[in-house]
Design a protein around this motif. Structure first.
Motif, PDB file in Angstrom:
ATOM      1  N   PRO A 142     108.849 -36.022  90.801  1.00 12.56           N
ATOM      2  CA  PRO A 142     109.385 -34.811  90.163  1.00 12.56           C
ATOM      3  C   PRO A 142     109.582 -33.640  91.136  1.00 12.56           C
ATOM      4  O   PRO A 142     110.287 -32.696  90.815  1.00 12.56           O
ATOM      5  CB  PRO A 142     108.345 -34.452  89.109  1.00 12.56           C
ATOM      6  N   ILE A 143     108.968 -33.696  92.322  1.00  9.49           N
ATOM      7  CA  ILE A 143     109.089 -32.594  93.280  1.00  9.49           C
ATOM      8  C   ILE A 143     110.278 -32.876  94.194  1.00  9.49           C
ATOM      9  O   ILE A 143     110.380 -33.945  94.789  1.00  9.49           O
ATOM     10  CB  ILE A 143     107.805 -32.443  94.123  1.00  9.49           C
ATOM     11  N   SER A 144     111.142 -31.890  94.320  1.00 14.48           N
ATOM     12  CA  SER A 144     112.284 -32.061  95.213  1.00 14.48           C
ATOM     13  C   SER A 144     111.846 -31.816  96.654  1.00 14.48           C
ATOM     14  O   SER A 144     110.807 -31.209  96.913  1.00 14.48           O
ATOM     15  CB  SER A 144     113.400 -31.086  94.832  1.00 14.48           C
ATOM     16  N   ILE A 145     112.652 -32.262  97.570  1.00 10.00           N
ATOM     17  CA  ILE A 145     112.362 -32.072  98.987  1.00 10.00           C
ATOM     18  C   ILE A 145     112.317 -30.584  99.317  1.00 10.00           C
ATOM     19  O   ILE A 145     111.472 -30.124 100.093  1.00 10.00           O
ATOM     20  CB  ILE A 145     113.431 -32.791  99.850  1.00 10.00           C
ATOM     21  N   LYS A 146     113.205 -29.840  98.701  1.00 15.87           N
ATOM     22  CA  LYS A 146     113.263 -28.397  98.936  1.00 15.87           C
ATOM     23  C   LYS A 146     111.946 -27.734  98.525  1.00 15.87           C
ATOM     24  O   LYS A 146     111.383 -26.925  99.270  1.00 15.87           O
ATOM     25  CB  LYS A 146     114.420 -27.828  98.123  1.00 15.87           C
ATOM     26  N   SER A 147     111.427 -28.088  97.368  1.00 15.24           N
ATOM     27  CA  SER A 147     110.162 -27.516  96.894  1.00 15.24           C
ATOM     28  C   SER A 147     109.006 -27.901  97.801  1.00 15.24           C
ATOM     29  O   SER A 147     108.126 -27.083  98.088  1.00 15.24           O
ATOM     30  CB  SER A 147     109.856 -27.990  95.477  1.00 15.24           C
ATOM     31  N   ILE A 149     109.146 -28.674 101.030  1.00 15.07           N
ATOM     32  CA  ILE A 149     109.268 -27.957 102.300  1.00 15.07           C
ATOM     33  C   ILE A 149     108.800 -26.514 102.134  1.00 15.07           C
ATOM     34  O   ILE A 149     108.075 -25.984 102.987  1.00 15.07           O
ATOM     35  CB  ILE A 149     110.713 -28.034 102.823  1.00 15.07           C
ATOM     36  N   ILE A 150     109.165 -25.882 101.040  1.00 18.97           N
ATOM     37  CA  ILE A 150     108.736 -24.496 100.797  1.00 18.97           C
ATOM     38  C   ILE A 150     107.221 -24.426 100.650  1.00 18.97           C
ATOM     39  O   ILE A 150     106.569 -23.536 101.214  1.00 18.97           O
ATOM     40  CB  ILE A 150     109.454 -23.912  99.563  1.00 18.97           C
ATOM     41  N   LEU A 151     106.635 -25.352  99.912  1.00 19.64           N
ATOM     42  CA  LEU A 151     105.185 -25.373  99.715  1.00 19.64           C
ATOM     43  C   LEU A 151     104.449 -25.574 101.039  1.00 19.64           C
ATOM     44  O   LEU A 151     103.483 -24.863 101.339  1.00 19.64           O
ATOM     45  CB  LEU A 151     104.809 -26.472  98.720  1.00 19.64           C
ATOM     46  N   LEU A 152     104.887 -26.537 101.841  1.00 22.78           N
ATOM     47  CA  LEU A 152     104.241 -26.792 103.127  1.00 22.78           C
ATOM     48  C   LEU A 152     104.433 -25.627 104.093  1.00 22.78           C
ATOM     49  O   LEU A 152     103.509 -25.247 104.817  1.00 22.78           O
ATOM     50  CB  LEU A 152     104.770 -28.087 103.739  1.00 22.78           C
TER      51      LEU A 152
END
Length: 193
Positions: A142-147, A149-152
């Protein structure tokens, strides 16, 4: 003479105690020391949070493994009961067994004994690997790559920025103390009034 020696030693011990208390007070009010302790506290909070998340994740995986194991045992018990019912209904005991049912009766007998094999599966790494793969896939689906990358980026940014900020504060503070202007003032001695 002896009295003068004793009084001079007492004066030295009193003055050294006073200077050591000034040193300890100055040590705690030193910005470098305060910055180091604050940095230690911030890093301890971050590491504690990461360790908590790791322990929590491992406990969740363990709970899911146990749940999966119980489900497999329940399914195997249900299948074993069905196999036992078929075994008894078709009279598969060796004295009563029909020759045409030999292969089928052997399969039902193996099916009935399969529930014992599952107890070895409880500690199997295969069950852990399956469960871990399901959890990771369920988390990242459910987590997109964009999300992600932002979280990390945010997580590592907080760690790196806080450590750089504390380090640059200490460099800036002690750089200002050791600047040529301050060293010129200290070399001239006290200013006359």
């Amino acid at each position: 003479m002896y009295d003068q020696l004793v009084t001079s030693q007492k004066k030295r011990s009193v003055s050294s105690a006073a200077s050591s208390s000034k040193e300890s007070k100055r040590h705690w009010s030193d910005p470098k020391t305060l910055a180091a302790y604050i940095q230690l506290f911030v890093n301890t909070v971050i590491i504690s949070g990461l360790l908590y998340l790791c322990v929590r994740f491992l406990r969740l995986v363990n709970r899911d493994v146990e749940c999966k194991f119980r489900n497999k045992v329940a399914l195997a018990a249900k299948a074993a009961l069905e196999c036992r019912a078929n075994y008894e209904t078709n009279r598969c005991e060796p004295e009563e067994r029909a020759p045409a049912l030999e292969a089928q009766c052997a399969e039902w007998a193996h099916c009935m004994s399969r529930s014992q094999e599952l107890w070895d599966l409880q500690h199997s790494a295969v069950l852990w690997a399956e469960t871990l793969a399901e959890i990771i896939n369920g988390f990242f689906k459910p987590i997109s790559i964009k999300s992600l990358i932002i979280l990390l980026t945010f997580t590592f940014g907080v760690i790196i920025v806080s450590n750089i900020a504390f380090g640059s504060y200490r460099v800036h503070y002690y750089g200002a103390l050791n600047s040529p202007q301050n060293s010129d003032l200290s070399s001239r001695g006290p200013r006359p009034l």
